[in-house]
Structure formats: structure tokens, C-alpha cells
Scaffold this active site. Structure first.
Site, short mmCIF file in Angstrom:
data_model
loop_
_atom_site.label_atom_id
_atom_site.label_comp_id
_atom_site.label_asym_id
_atom_site.label_seq_id
_atom_site.Cartn_x
_atom_site.Cartn_y
_atom_site.Cartn_z
N HIS A 66 -24.61 -30.08 17.01
CA HIS A 66 -24.46 -29.03 16.01
C HIS A 66 -25.04 -29.43 14.66
CE1 HIS A 66 -20.89 -28.18 18.75
NE2 HIS A 66 -21.73 -27.18 18.95
N GLY A 114 -18.76 -22.52 21.18
CA GLY A 114 -19.74 -21.87 20.32
C GLY A 114 -21.06 -21.74 21.05
N GLU A 115 -22.06 -21.23 20.37
CA GLU A 115 -23.29 -20.85 21.04
C GLU A 115 -24.00 -21.99 21.76
OE1 GLU A 115 -26.81 -20.02 18.64
OE2 GLU A 115 -25.65 -20.54 16.86
N PHE A 116 -23.88 -23.23 21.27
CA PHE A 116 -24.64 -24.31 21.89
C PHE A 116 -24.08 -24.70 23.25
CE2 PHE A 116 -25.61 -24.60 17.37
CZ PHE A 116 -26.97 -24.43 17.47
N GLY A 117 -22.80 -24.45 23.47
CA GLY A 117 -22.26 -24.66 24.81
C GLY A 117 -22.95 -23.75 25.81
#
Length: 349
Positions: A66, A114-117
Site C-alpha cells: 500500500h 481494500g482494493e489491492f487485495g
């Protein structure tokens, strides 16, 4: 910021692996350095890098992936040290869910913070003959374990030392063995060779670092290192002080999380260049950063000798997994177990 305090925003609600930060506060180490620190908890962990990057908070914690992505997106943040190094991270699920390997995630509901997962899982599908439409992504924020327990999701991205522990303790209340909690490790699925993408870093706003390097940043790091030294020298005393100072820590589940986090805690608080190289390359593979991205980290604020890099990182991962199995079986640092001891190849290069 308009205050003389350092505002420090956590990556999550207060968690056992935040011990060095709160111990630096409770033991007066920040005060000894002549600084005041307000430790804050976020409502949404996805907002942390934006809040720090925009200067609305001075410093904070965030995972390496992140921190890299935030810089690539124009947020002025950099890592000045490491709090927790390479915690095992992956897709957590329960026995009986129908999940046995990555391909069995097809048709399942997978929770992410969150989006990176989601970006990570989407990218992995391409290596297993699947696509992003072959599973249902569900954003659950900080509630992965609860969402699995409720049946809202079949599995979710989590940490071996946090979400797996929460689910293991829940299983015990249901008469189920703790071994019913499983994980598909992302580092193994993606052939990364380490879980360093989820190392928890201490990060800071670039302008804050520039303007307060000597009067706040260096003193902050000295205080945290002093607290870290106390943690490793006297883990039981450190835990007792932390749980008394931060009342929400005083639960059996958090004691187990502390034990499972102990092996991952950074002794020297340093950024590890090899890990940063690996995760930067991984972020390029994910399309998160461009080909010319330069890692946004420094060890310039550490006034002590740093540990040598590990000679054989994969061997150390195997030894950490073996140790964690013992801790899960009741041999943790608070339960009479010994501190981890690794082979020479898994310690220094």
C-alpha cells in the site's frame, strides 16, 4: 499540522503487533525524547495513506504494497522503518467450505480489506486458468473473520497471526478443532519467495520528514526502537504493560495474537532493501506502479546498527512456519514457550 504533537495513524484498530508504539508511549520513551505523540485509529484502513500523504496526519503504519502504491498515485509518503516483517498472508477459510486449493475458489465469495487485495486475487486467477469473473469479490474492511463466521463470505484475505487466530479461537467455542482454519498463502501461490508485501511499515508524510527530521522523526524512531528492545528482552512484561495501558488488548484472543505476532516483529525497525526490491517488482507485475518506480523508503533515521539480511529467506520461511505451528499448539511466548531460534542460514547473509 497545526499541533506540536506528532499525529500517528494506525493501519488498523489497535492490535497486539502495535505493541512497540504503545509501549513507547506508556513507558515514557516519547517523553524522554521530548516529543508528544497522538496515536490514532482509522475508521477505514483504506484511507490511511491518503490521510498521511495529504498532510492531515504526520505519520502512521501501512503495509508495504500500500505504501508503494500510494507513492505511485501521487501521495507524498515514504517508509522510515518496519514494525512487523513478513507476516504470512493469504486466503483464509474453514474446513468444510469446499475450498482445497486456489482453483476451488471458483464460484466462491472471497472477502478482501481494500482494493489491492482484489488486485492480488485477480492477478492470481490468470495463473490458475481462471479469471476475475470466476469468483465474487466482497469488500469487508476490517471484518474478515466475522464475515467468514457469519457466512457472508466463503474465505477472505487475512494474516496468519491475526485473522487465523481469531477464527481458531472461534472454532474452539464451537467444539471444532483449531486445525479447521486453513490458509492458501499468497506468497506461495504467486511464487514470490516472501510475504514481505504485507510487512507493516512506519511511514511519514514527505514534507513532515523534510521539515522535522531531527526534532521529531529521529526522536520518534529512537523511542520505538527502545520499546522494541524492551519487547524482545521481556516479552511477558511488555505484554502485561501493553494490555494494562490499552484496555482493549486485555483478552485471551489478543494474547494469542501477540504470541503469533512475536516472530514477525522487526528487531531493528529497519526497511529491508531486498524485500523492497521484491515487492516493487511484484507491484510492477500487478500494474500498480510503472517500470521506473523507485522504492520510497529510507533507513536514514535509524541511529543504530541494522541486522544483516537473511542468507536464505525461503529457509527462514520454513523455519518460521514450523515455529508458528508450535505456538498454535500452545507453546507461545506467554505460555512457557521459548523465543524463536533460527539456523545460521536463516539469520545472516
Amino acid at each position: 499540522m497545526s499541533t506540536d504533537k506528532i499525529t500517528f495513524l494506525l493501519n488498523w484498530h489497535a492490535t497486539p503487533y502495535h505493541a512497540p508504539l504503545f509501549l513507547a508511549q506508556s513507558k515514557g520513551y516519547f517523553a524522554d525524547e521530548g516529543i508528544k505523540v497522538a496515536i490514532l485509529e482509522p475508521n477505514d484502513p483504506s484511507d490511511v495513506t491518503e490521510i498521511i500523504g495529504s498532510g492531515k496526519a504526520d505519520m502512521g503504519c501501512k503495509a508495504m504494497i500500500h505504501t508503494i502504491a500510494a507513492k505511485a498515485r501521487g501521495w507524498d509518503v515514504q517508509s522510515i522503518g518496519t514494525l512487523m516483517d513478513e507476516p504470512f498472508t493469504g486466503v483464509v477459510y474453514l474446513e468444510g467450505s469446499g475450498i482445497t486449493d486456489f482453483r476451488s475458489l471458483k464460484g466462491k465469495k472471497i472477502g478482501y480489506v481494500g482494493e489491492f487485495g482484489k488486485i492480488q486475487i485477480d492477478e492470481l486467477t490468470t495463473h490458475f486458468g481462471m479469471g476475475p469473473d470466476d469468483y465474487t469479490a466482497v469488500r469487508v474492511g476490517m471484518n474478515v473473520s466475522d464475515a467468514i463466521i457469519r457466512g457472508d463470505i466463503d474465505a477472505g484475505i487475512g494474516l496468519e497471526n491475526v485473522q487465523m487466530v481469531e477464527l481458531e479461537e472461534w472454532c474452539k467455542t464451537q467444539g471444532r478443532p483449531a486445525s479447521d482454519v486453513k490458509m492458501l498463502r499468497i506468497d506461495e501461490l504467486a511464487e514470490l519467495g516472501c510475504c514481505c508485501f504485507c510487512s507493516i511499515l512506519m511511514i511519514a508524510n514527505d514534507a513532515f520528514v523534510r521539515d522535522h527530521a531531527d526534532d521529531r522523526v529521529r526522536p520518534f524512531m529512537r523511542a520505538v526502537k527502545r520499546a522494541t528492545d524492551f519487547l524482545f528482552a521481556s516479552p511477558r512484561a511488555a505484554w502485561d504493560e501493553y494490555r494494562l495501558y490499552k484496555k482493549s488488548m486485555n483478552t485471551d484472543v489478543n494474547a494469542r495474537i501477540f504470541e503469533r505476532s512475536f516472530v514477525y516483529m522487526s528487531r531493528d525497525c529497519a526497511n529491508v532493501p531486498r524485500d523492497w526490491s521484491k515487492v516493487t517488482a511484484y507491484c510492477k507485475r500487478l500494474g500498480v506502479v510503472g517500470p521506473d518506480f523507485v522504492p520510497n523508503m529510507t533507513n536514514d533515521f535509524l541511529g543504530w546498527d541494522m541486522d544483516h539480511e537473511v542468507a536464505d529467506p525461503q529457509r527462514k520461511q520454513v523455519e518460521v512456519a514450523r515455529y508458528q505451528h508450535q505456538v498454535a499448539g500452545g507453546e507461545g511466548i506467554l505460555s512457557g514457550g521459548k523465543a524463536p531460534v533460527f539456523s545460521q542460514a536463516a539469520v545472516v547473509a
